[in-house]
Design a protein around this motif. Structure first.
Motif, short mmCIF file in Angstrom:
data_model
loop_
_atom_site.label_atom_id
_atom_site.label_comp_id
_atom_site.label_asym_id
_atom_site.label_seq_id
_atom_site.Cartn_x
_atom_site.Cartn_y
_atom_site.Cartn_z
N ARG A 183 36.64 33.71 39.46
CA ARG A 183 37.80 34.56 39.61
C ARG A 183 38.98 33.92 38.91
NH1 ARG A 183 40.30 35.48 45.27
NH2 ARG A 183 42.39 35.47 44.45
N VAL A 184 39.56 34.66 37.96
CA VAL A 184 40.66 34.11 37.17
C VAL A 184 41.98 34.57 37.81
CG1 VAL A 184 41.73 34.03 34.90
CG2 VAL A 184 39.25 34.22 35.10
N LYS A 185 42.87 33.57 38.07
CA LYS A 185 44.19 33.87 38.67
C LYS A 185 45.17 34.28 37.60
CE LYS A 185 43.75 30.21 42.06
NZ LYS A 185 44.44 29.08 42.62
N SER A 218 43.76 37.15 33.38
CA SER A 218 43.97 36.85 34.80
C SER A 218 43.79 38.10 35.67
CB SER A 218 45.35 36.23 35.00
OG SER A 218 46.33 37.13 34.56
N GLY A 219 43.50 37.82 36.96
CA GLY A 219 43.36 38.90 37.93
C GLY A 219 42.00 39.55 37.96
N LYS A 220 41.00 38.97 37.33
CA LYS A 220 39.67 39.58 37.30
C LYS A 220 38.61 38.59 37.75
CE LYS A 220 40.64 42.89 33.70
NZ LYS A 220 40.23 43.44 32.42
N ILE A 245 38.70 29.15 29.80
CA ILE A 245 39.07 30.50 30.18
C ILE A 245 40.14 31.00 29.22
CG2 ILE A 245 39.96 31.96 32.03
CD1 ILE A 245 38.96 29.71 33.95
N LYS A 286 42.66 29.19 36.59
CA LYS A 286 43.77 29.82 35.89
C LYS A 286 43.39 30.09 34.44
CE LYS A 286 47.46 27.78 38.62
NZ LYS A 286 48.66 26.95 38.60
N ALA A 287 43.94 31.16 33.91
CA ALA A 287 43.71 31.51 32.50
C ALA A 287 44.26 30.40 31.60
CB ALA A 287 44.38 32.84 32.17
N LYS A 290 37.66 29.62 41.60
CA LYS A 290 38.91 30.22 41.13
C LYS A 290 39.48 29.30 40.06
CE LYS A 290 40.04 32.04 45.66
NZ LYS A 290 40.99 31.96 46.78
N ARG A 310 43.20 33.09 27.56
CA ARG A 310 44.51 33.54 28.07
C ARG A 310 44.51 35.07 28.16
NH1 ARG A 310 47.92 29.21 28.01
NH2 ARG A 310 47.44 27.56 26.55
#
Length: 172
Positions: free
Chosen positions: A170-172, A145-147, A140, A81-82, A79, A142
């Motif tokens: 998985r990007v938060k 997120s969510g994918k 990652i 973050k973008a 996991k 910007r």
């Protein structure tokens, strides 16, 4: 040695004349291992005592050796973050009996979501029973997120085995 005649297409008298006059010369002047009589209809059969014996000490054939590569990736599911940079470690293991030359590992990422700073990394030659490790840095993008994204790692080499493996991000 037995000699058999085929009378197909010839008369019996012709076959007998051939056997009487020519066969004696044929047997003394010709190497019987390479006789090609074509359509004449003669079949020569060797008896068991005339078969050449095999060499008692044949030269052993050396075993073929080749590299056998395996590919391992650290943290196959991750996991993040973008907008951040993450790292994946790729480990190439040569469990074969020969050196693997020109080994490289390349990563394939979804371009809209992830950017690899160096998509292919060279491992050079990997010796038998040895391993080498390289680190891939991924940025990652910007707004993604969510994918969940699939990352594919593949080896490039002259060896027969070219392992590949995938990882999940998985990007938060």
């Amino acid at each position: 040695m037995d000699v058999h005649f085929s009378t197909e297409g010839t008369s019996i008298a012709e076959a007998e004349r051939f056997a009487e006059g020519t066969l004696g010369t044929l047997l003394t002047d010709v190497d019987l291992d390479n006789v090609d009589l074509g359509p004449s209809g003669i079949t020569l059969i060797r008896s068991a005592d005339e078969i050449p014996k095999p060499d008692p000490d044949p030269v052993p054939v050396p075993e073929a050796t080749s590299p056998l590569l395996k590919l391992k990736i650290s943290l196959r599911s991750r996991k993040a973050k973008a907008g951040k940079t993450i790292k994946y470690r790729a480990k190439v293991i040569n469990s074969g009996s020969a050196e693997a030359d020109g080994v490289a590992v390349c990563i394939k990422t979804p371009k809209k979501a992830v950017h690899a700073k160096k998509a292919c990394q060279s491992f050079g030659a990997v010796a038998p029973t040895k391993a080498k490790v390289r680190t891939f840095k991924l940025r990652i993008n910007r707004g993604v997120s969510g994918k969940r994204y699939k990352l594919s790692f593949r080896t490039k080499t002259s060896a027969r085995t070219k392992p590949k493996i995938s990882a999940s991000l998985r990007v938060k």
